[in-house]
Every structure is written in C-alpha cells, then in structure tokens.
Design a protein around this motif. Sequence first.
Motif, PDB file in Angstrom:
ATOM      1  N   GLY A  10       6.012  -5.441  -3.057  1.00 50.78           N
ATOM      2  CA  GLY A  10       6.776  -4.275  -2.637  1.00 50.78           C
ATOM      3  C   GLY A  10       6.757  -3.182  -3.691  1.00 50.78           C
ATOM      4  O   GLY A  10       5.892  -3.151  -4.565  1.00 50.78           O
ATOM      5  N   PRO A  11       7.748  -2.282  -3.661  1.00 48.36           N
ATOM      6  CA  PRO A  11       7.716  -1.113  -4.542  1.00 48.36           C
ATOM      7  C   PRO A  11       8.000  -1.404  -6.006  1.00 48.36           C
ATOM      8  O   PRO A  11       7.750  -0.560  -6.861  1.00 48.36           O
ATOM      9  CB  PRO A  11       8.806  -0.212  -3.946  1.00 48.36           C
ATOM     10  CG  PRO A  11       9.710  -1.124  -3.206  1.00 48.36           C
ATOM     11  CD  PRO A  11       8.837  -2.211  -2.671  1.00 48.36           C
ATOM     12  N   THR A  79       1.445  -4.435  -6.161  1.00 43.75           N
ATOM     13  CA  THR A  79       2.604  -3.719  -5.648  1.00 43.75           C
ATOM     14  C   THR A  79       2.346  -3.366  -4.190  1.00 43.75           C
ATOM     15  O   THR A  79       1.221  -3.405  -3.708  1.00 43.75           O
ATOM     16  CB  THR A  79       2.881  -2.439  -6.448  1.00 43.75           C
ATOM     17  OG1 THR A  79       1.701  -1.652  -6.521  1.00 43.75           O
ATOM     18  CG2 THR A  79       3.389  -2.768  -7.835  1.00 43.75           C
ATOM     19  N   GLY A  80       3.417  -3.026  -3.484  1.00 42.31           N
ATOM     20  CA  GLY A  80       3.266  -2.714  -2.064  1.00 42.31           C
ATOM     21  C   GLY A  80       2.856  -3.947  -1.290  1.00 42.31           C
ATOM     22  O   GLY A  80       3.385  -5.041  -1.487  1.00 42.31           O
ATOM     23  N   ASP A  81       1.881  -3.781  -0.410  1.00 38.30           N
ATOM     24  CA  ASP A  81       1.334  -4.884   0.379  1.00 38.30           C
ATOM     25  C   ASP A  81      -0.032  -5.245  -0.194  1.00 38.30           C
ATOM     26  O   ASP A  81      -0.865  -4.360  -0.425  1.00 38.30           O
ATOM     27  CB  ASP A  81       1.201  -4.460   1.844  1.00 38.30           C
ATOM     28  CG  ASP A  81       0.710  -5.598   2.719  1.00 38.30           C
ATOM     29  OD1 ASP A  81       1.523  -6.178   3.448  1.00 38.30           O
ATOM     30  OD2 ASP A  81      -0.496  -5.903   2.673  1.00 38.30           O
ATOM     31  N   THR A 107       4.691  -1.729   1.844  1.00 36.29           N
ATOM     32  CA  THR A 107       3.744  -0.771   1.292  1.00 36.29           C
ATOM     33  C   THR A 107       4.422   0.548   0.928  1.00 36.29           C
ATOM     34  O   THR A 107       5.550   0.831   1.346  1.00 36.29           O
ATOM     35  CB  THR A 107       2.584  -0.531   2.269  1.00 36.29           C
ATOM     36  OG1 THR A 107       1.550   0.199   1.599  1.00 36.29           O
ATOM     37  CG2 THR A 107       3.038   0.242   3.498  1.00 36.29           C
ATOM     38  N   ALA A 108       3.737   1.376   0.154  1.00 37.79           N
ATOM     39  CA  ALA A 108       4.331   2.598  -0.396  1.00 37.79           C
ATOM     40  C   ALA A 108       4.791   3.569   0.679  1.00 37.79           C
ATOM     41  O   ALA A 108       5.836   4.216   0.542  1.00 37.79           O
ATOM     42  CB  ALA A 108       3.339   3.276  -1.337  1.00 37.79           C
ATOM     43  N   SER A 111       8.095   2.360   1.961  1.00 36.64           N
ATOM     44  CA  SER A 111       9.138   2.588   0.949  1.00 36.64           C
ATOM     45  C   SER A 111       9.556   4.047   0.931  1.00 36.64           C
ATOM     46  O   SER A 111      10.747   4.374   0.983  1.00 36.64           O
ATOM     47  CB  SER A 111       8.620   2.187  -0.437  1.00 36.64           C
ATOM     48  OG  SER A 111       8.256   0.839  -0.480  1.00 36.64           O
ATOM     49  N   ASN A 126      -2.725   5.874   6.661  1.00 35.91           N
ATOM     50  CA  ASN A 126      -2.749   5.970   5.206  1.00 35.91           C
ATOM     51  C   ASN A 126      -4.140   6.384   4.764  1.00 35.91           C
ATOM     52  O   ASN A 126      -5.140   5.810   5.222  1.00 35.91           O
ATOM     53  CB  ASN A 126      -2.418   4.618   4.565  1.00 35.91           C
ATOM     54  CG  ASN A 126      -1.066   4.077   4.976  1.00 35.91           C
ATOM     55  OD1 ASN A 126      -0.129   4.838   5.199  1.00 35.91           O
ATOM     56  ND2 ASN A 126      -0.956   2.768   5.058  1.00 35.91           N
ATOM     57  N   TYR A 156      -2.058   8.342  -0.339  1.00 36.92           N
ATOM     58  CA  TYR A 156      -1.934   7.474  -1.509  1.00 36.92           C
ATOM     59  C   TYR A 156      -2.802   8.031  -2.643  1.00 36.92           C
ATOM     60  O   TYR A 156      -3.774   8.750  -2.399  1.00 36.92           O
ATOM     61  CB  TYR A 156      -2.408   6.067  -1.176  1.00 36.92           C
ATOM     62  CG  TYR A 156      -1.464   5.210  -0.362  1.00 36.92           C
ATOM     63  CD1 TYR A 156      -1.003   3.986  -0.860  1.00 36.92           C
ATOM     64  CD2 TYR A 156      -1.037   5.596   0.904  1.00 36.92           C
ATOM     65  CE1 TYR A 156      -0.152   3.176  -0.117  1.00 36.92           C
ATOM     66  CE2 TYR A 156      -0.181   4.792   1.651  1.00 36.92           C
ATOM     67  CZ  TYR A 156       0.254   3.583   1.132  1.00 36.92           C
ATOM     68  OH  TYR A 156       1.093   2.791   1.871  1.00 36.92           O
TER      69      TYR A 156
END
Length: 240
Positions: A10-11, A79-81, A107-108, A111, A126, A156
């Motif tokens: 995650g974040p 981080t994220g997924d 994912t970002a 978040s 994305n 991203y």
Amino acid sequence: MGKLFVVGIGPGGLEHMTIKALDTIKESDIIVGYTKYLEFLQPLIKDKETVSTGMMGEEERCRKALELAKDKVVAVISTGDAGIYGMAGLILELREDEEVEIIPGVTASSSAGSVLGAPLMHDNCNISLSDLMTPYEDIKKRVRLAAEGDFIISLYNPKSKKRITYLREAIGTIKEFRPASTPVAVVKNALREGQSINIYTIENFDDSEVDMFSIVIVGNSKSFMKDGFFITPRGYKIDK
C-alpha cells in the motif's frame, strides 16, 4: 521447501496495509525490498532478516528473493500494489520452479483518490510517464488515446529531475479533449507522512510542486469539484 510472496504494502502507512499483507510479512523469514520501502515496515521487521537494494536494483532484488525462497519463506515488497508497476511481473518472468503467491495492495491512484473524494468513479486508467523501460513515443500515444477516450487519467512517475517536460506535454495533450474547468489534482505522499494536495483546473495547471512522490489525477469531461471534493459522476439519475 520455501515460498516467495510478492506483497503490495500500500501507500506506506501500516494502517493502510491489507490484513493479508500484514500477516504475510509477519510470517515470512526474510523481507526483500527497496531500502526506502523497508523503512516503512520497521515496526514489523526490526527482528527479521532483510535484504535491500537501491533504486534501479529491481532485477538484482528479484533474483535474490527467488534464490532465498528455495528453502525459506520470503516476502519481496512493493509499495502500492505489487502487480501495478511493482515486482510481481519481473518475479514471474524470472521464476523457474519456485512457489510464488501475489498479495495485492492499495495502489497510488486509489490512495490519492481516497483523499480527494471520488475522482475515479468512472472508467479510468493509469499511465506512467517514466521512459526508463517504455519509449516516450509509446507514452505519448497512450496519453493521447486515453484523453480522446475521455478516461480519467492517473499519471504515475509524473516528473523527475531529468524528465521536467513530460508532464506539461501530457497535460497539454489531454487539454485538447477536456473543458478548461476540468479538475486536475496533485497528491504528494498520499496517506503517509508529508501528504499534500493541490487542486487545479486543466487551464491553470502548475507542475512546480510535482515530484516522483506525487501522483497526478486528471478528471474526465464530466468531473467537477464540490465542497472541496473531486467528483466524477458515475451516471446515477439524481433528483436535485
């Protein structure tokens, strides 16, 4: 017999990890990850063996994780997924006969969307603006097609010290297909320490605060701001 878990954390804040991700990290013998990401997990992993590499060390990191997983339980973290710009794809490309399980994370874009309101309520995509592994011509094509298709677009890796013009160029392309009032949000460090939010319209967008810890969300042609919330309508028939 070992096993390799590819974990999306995650974040960065422990409170935003899934229960499955937390349990997997607790049960793993060895944690492998980018140095900065391991710092996010210190309360969980302070007594565990860790293996870290710096930025651009992804292949080395994945090969080491696979090697260790032959006889240990290993978690390689993103981080994220892990399956969205994370380590899952590279691990599976390099894998031979190791047992691998992917543990999803937040994912970002999710978040950032949560702190903005509901910007991703309709069809969205994305796009990474990093050209380290994707030719810039391909990135520009994807931005244009997503803009033409009226997708909400989460950008991203929007801006680095070397890539100072790509974001402006992307916004310029999207602007051809969107009203001037379309909201554009920049969220830095979403759901972790140092979080900041800047809201613009596509007409007055300013990229001066954007960096690699930011994500930029561009609304579709129907997105709007209401009481400080970024909203993309799903299409419900609402009586007003």
